[in-house]
Design a protein around this motif. Sequence first.
Motif: not given
Length: 398
Positions: A195-202, A218-228
């Motif tokens: 899925x497409x990544x939509x948001x990043x925190x690092x 360390x990074x968190x990625x959120x995806x358009x399909x609700x996955x992280x």
Amino acid sequence: MTDREPLHIGVAGLGRAFTLMLPTFLQDRRIRLVAACDPREAARAQFVRDFAAPVYDSVEALAADPSVQALYLASPHQFHAEHTKLAARHGKHVLVEKPMALTLQECDEMIEACEQAEVSLIVGHCHSFDTPYLAARRIIDSGELGDVRMIQSMNYTDFLYRPRRPEELRTEEGGGVVFSQAAHQVDVVRLLAGSRAVRVRAVLGQWDPARPTEGAYTALLWFENGACAALTYSGYGHFDSDEWCGWIGEMGNAKNPADYGQARRRLRDPRWLADEARLKAEATYGGPAYKPPMLGGPTPAHQHFGPLIVSCERGDVRPQPDAVWVYGDNERRQVPLASPSVPRFEVIDELVAAVEQGRTPLHDGHWARATLEICLAMLQSACERRDVEVFGRETTVR
């Protein structure tokens, strides 16, 4: 493919990246190295000895060689955009090392140049080419475990203490672990999330004044399909996460735990401290300390990028160098992976399919641009201490 004329490859840059791809070039009969360029005379002389092929001291001259069908660009990161556009002007297909470039504008220029010239653009080697992750993606695509919900990816290495040129320790010139290592890890989790990544925190770590660039994140990625996805990487040479992968290293070869601390010990040698870049060059292709790849030995496992678990609605998936483990509601099973006869054959699969069969590659310019956008967002997020939205255009698995 082996009964057809091999694809003729010209190599731009005979350094570390080329050395890692050399076993593939030597063993995969679908390709042939026909020319090369490098600023080092010793490297050019070594290539002539090994391949009895012409060498050049500029990428321009290499790209103009009529025998070359595709250029493998293994030049330093900051030259990828210039060299890709030059290759396209000469009608050459392009296989460029990661990261694709250092800015999104450079990526756009590379994509446009290759599209206008009607040549293929593939970016790699990234570890999302590796068979364990491709096999895990097929299991996910089967639907048996439901949708991807969460991905955990970790890698602890000695990356920062391996021999480095000065620019490799300057973030603004493409140095540090975000440009060099997150490009791998982000690519892998994007492939598996589908899925497409939509948001990043690092959060980034820069903990050694003697190596003045990012050595951990360390990074968190959120995806358009609700996955992280949660990504952690450290190149500070303490814990080695290959311990969790059966002591199989990133390149698929067995590691000796007794070699712990080797990289840090070498950098304490006064000779290294005095001229690290020169000693690195001496150990690379054509240098007096260069060691050719050993072929015909024990078959290695597949390459990988550290421990990783994909959590789906009805089970977890864990890629390993020799198998993929699947943990369902009622059973745990192993999906064995046949040992590779040629390392990184997956890169050649994609290159040949694009050039000779006209297939759109997964790891094309749009894919690699989206990965770079995430890497840049990681740098921005850490600097500004906030979430950063990303807008990748062509970012899902096709």
